[in-house]
Structures are given as C-alpha cells and as structure tokens.
Design an enzyme around this catalytic site. Structure first.
Site, PDB file in Angstrom:
ATOM      1  N   THR A 143      35.783  49.164  52.328  1.00 32.25           N
ATOM      2  CA  THR A 143      37.149  49.517  52.726  1.00 32.25           C
ATOM      3  C   THR A 143      37.507  50.889  52.177  1.00 32.25           C
ATOM      4  OG1 THR A 143      37.731  47.175  52.663  1.00 32.25           O
ATOM      5  CG2 THR A 143      39.545  48.756  52.713  1.00 32.25           C
ATOM      6  N   ALA A 186      37.394  46.019  39.044  1.00 36.34           N
ATOM      7  CA  ALA A 186      36.341  45.111  38.593  1.00 36.34           C
ATOM      8  C   ALA A 186      35.040  45.346  39.342  1.00 36.34           C
ATOM      9  CB  ALA A 186      36.806  43.660  38.768  1.00 36.34           C
ATOM     10  N   ASP A 187      35.132  45.598  40.656  1.00 39.38           N
ATOM     11  CA  ASP A 187      33.925  45.799  41.449  1.00 39.38           C
ATOM     12  C   ASP A 187      33.160  47.036  40.998  1.00 39.38           C
ATOM     13  OD1 ASP A 187      36.064  47.358  42.317  1.00 39.38           O
ATOM     14  OD2 ASP A 187      35.512  47.242  44.443  1.00 39.38           O
ATOM     15  N   GLY A 234      36.484  41.290  47.575  1.00 38.75           N
ATOM     16  CA  GLY A 234      36.822  42.666  47.902  1.00 38.75           C
ATOM     17  C   GLY A 234      37.918  42.731  48.941  1.00 38.75           C
ATOM     18  N   ASN A 235      38.321  43.929  49.288  1.00 39.97           N
ATOM     19  CA  ASN A 235      39.420  44.097  50.241  1.00 39.97           C
ATOM     20  C   ASN A 235      39.036  43.720  51.665  1.00 39.97           C
ATOM     21  OD1 ASN A 235      41.623  45.245  48.585  1.00 39.97           O
ATOM     22  ND2 ASN A 235      40.108  46.835  48.165  1.00 39.97           N
ATOM     23  N   THR A 236      37.753  43.776  51.998  1.00 39.03           N
ATOM     24  CA  THR A 236      37.299  43.441  53.346  1.00 39.03           C
ATOM     25  C   THR A 236      36.698  42.050  53.414  1.00 39.03           C
ATOM     26  OG1 THR A 236      36.847  45.775  53.807  1.00 39.03           O
ATOM     27  CG2 THR A 236      35.829  44.157  55.266  1.00 39.03           C
TER      28      THR A 236
END
EC number: 2.7.1.33
Length: 261
Positions: free
Chosen positions: A133, A109-110, A8-10
């Site tokens: 995020t 996708a998440d 993920g972004n975080t």
C-alpha cells in the site's frame, strides 16, 4: 506450533510454523470491520485443508499496522486458538536490534519485523524495500541497528489517486510495458507508473547507499519484499535479492527470541 499474523493495510497474512518450517500460509484482504469470529471461520477451514486444527497452535505473534484489526486479531488468538498473542511493539517484546531513530515508537511494526529478518539473513548494512500500500525503504546500518528509512505512496495507491482526481483517466493494471513511449492513454499511464516508479526506487536507493556507505565499503545489500516487488525489481539492477517470506520469518524470529527468555 506458532501462528504468525501480519496485519497490513492491504492484506492480513496468517502462517503456521512448526519450528523453522512453514506449514501453511493464507491471505485475506484487510477490512477494519472484520470480527474475530469472521476471521476464525475461514482460517480454521483453510487450516483443515493442510491437516491443521486450532489445537495444534500453542503460541501466536501479531504484527499490526491496522489499529481497527489489532483487537479482533488478538481476540481471534485468545478465543479460537487458546493463546494470547505476543504483539510486536508491546512493552517487553524485544526485537534483537536497536531502533536508532528520533522516536522509536513511531516505527511501524512491519518495518521493524522486516529489519529483524533481514539482519538475521543478510550482511549489514542493508536496505529492505517493501512495495505494498505504501512503499518503504528500511535501513539497517553496519552495526545491525534499524537506522530509519523512507516512506512513499505505493503504486496501486498512486494509480487509484490519479484515476479519482482525473475524470478522463481510467483504472489500469500495473505491468511492465514493452516500450516507454505510450501510444494511447492506458499505455502511457502504465509506462508512467512502471518506469516512473522504477526511477523513484533507483533514485532513492542510490541516495540511501551514498549516505549509508559513502565509499561503498562495506557494500550495501538491497532486499526486496512485498506483493509487487518482483515486478519492479525486473526493471532495476539495484535489488540484490527478493525475499517473499521476510516478514513472516521476522515474526517467527522475534517470537523465538522472546519465548526463550
């Protein structure tokens, strides 16, 4: 055993499953510059603390919304665990649900992985709210199909933006304040973030429910996941369940369905 990776972004989250049982889970902050070898150094060491070795891994699945990490994580699986990962979103990887939006390739996708796990666990129609995020509200209709949703900035991102553009506003922790009316700058910012965000969550959920099931029959189930969902769910009566393992379980289910073909 299966190595499941959620980039993920975080954070990047790794988990090892033996059948349906999760043997271990580890998390590292997302860094687009991190190499496959760097991932391997700490991951293999932490796996060893659970009595696991790379030889125990026979398959892998990857969900990534960070293009700069998709390659290194794929290489990690290939070079250090001896398997090419199944990647959510790649041609031929079936989810087990229909994606009914204007351009299915746009769906993160998440978000799809969360929908897969949710519809396998809870009765549709349902909404998955994932607070990270960004904050996503992902909708599964009464037929069990992904029907779209809402994307909003996450609370940490919002606070960081406020701090950056307003010179006199400090960085503050996100918490539930005892009262709405803040008696100082920090308290006022914390109140604005918590109650403002709670209001946004409730407002969006109320509107989604009205669109998804106008009569309330069947009822819409709301599932919360993500790092901050528990904090904000405390301020709302609209979240029916908190499911911290939703994404990882979705990855396991997708791999299971495709491996059996």
């Amino acid at each position: 055993m299966l190595l499941a990776i959620d980039a993920g972004n975080t954070n990047v989250v790794f988990a090892v499953f033996e059948g349906d049982v999760k043997r271990g889970q580890w998390r590292v902050s997302t860094d687009g510059r991190r190499t496959a070898d760097e991932h391997a150094v700490w991951l293999v060491a932490l796996m060893a603390m659970k009595g696991l070795t790379p030889k125990d891994i026979h398959a892998a699945i990857l969900s990534s919304v960070v293009p700069a990490q998709t390659g290194p994580l794929t290489t990690l699986c290939e070079e250090h665990f001896g398997c090419t990962p199944m990647r959510v979103g790649d041609p031929g990887v079936r989810l087990g649900l229909e994606v009914r939006i204007d351009n299915p390739k746009e769906a993160g996708a998440d978000r799809l992985v969360n929908a897969v796990a949710a519809v396998a666990t809870y009765p549709p129609p349902l909404v998955v709210i994932d607070i990270g995020t960004g904050t996503t509200f992902d909708v599964v209709d009464a037929n069990g199909d992904f029907a779209g949703g809402v994307i909003a900035p996450g609370p940490v991102l919002s606070l960081d933006a406020l701090h950056r553009v307003a010179a006199q506003l400090p960085k503050v922790d996100i918490l539930r304040p005892d009262r709405v009316i803040g008696k100082g700058t920090v308290a006022a910012m914390q109140s604005g973030m918590f109650w403002g965000y709670t209001g946004m969550i409730e407002g969006i959920l109320t509107r989604i429910k009205a669109e998804l099931s106008p009569t309330g029959d069947p009822p819409v189930t709301v599932i919360g996941t993500g790092g901050l969902v528990r904090l904000f769910a405390e301020g709302s009566s609209l979240v029916d369940a908190i499911d911290a393992d939703l994404t990882l379980r979705g990855l396991r289910l997708i791999h299971q369905r495709n491996a059996a073909r």
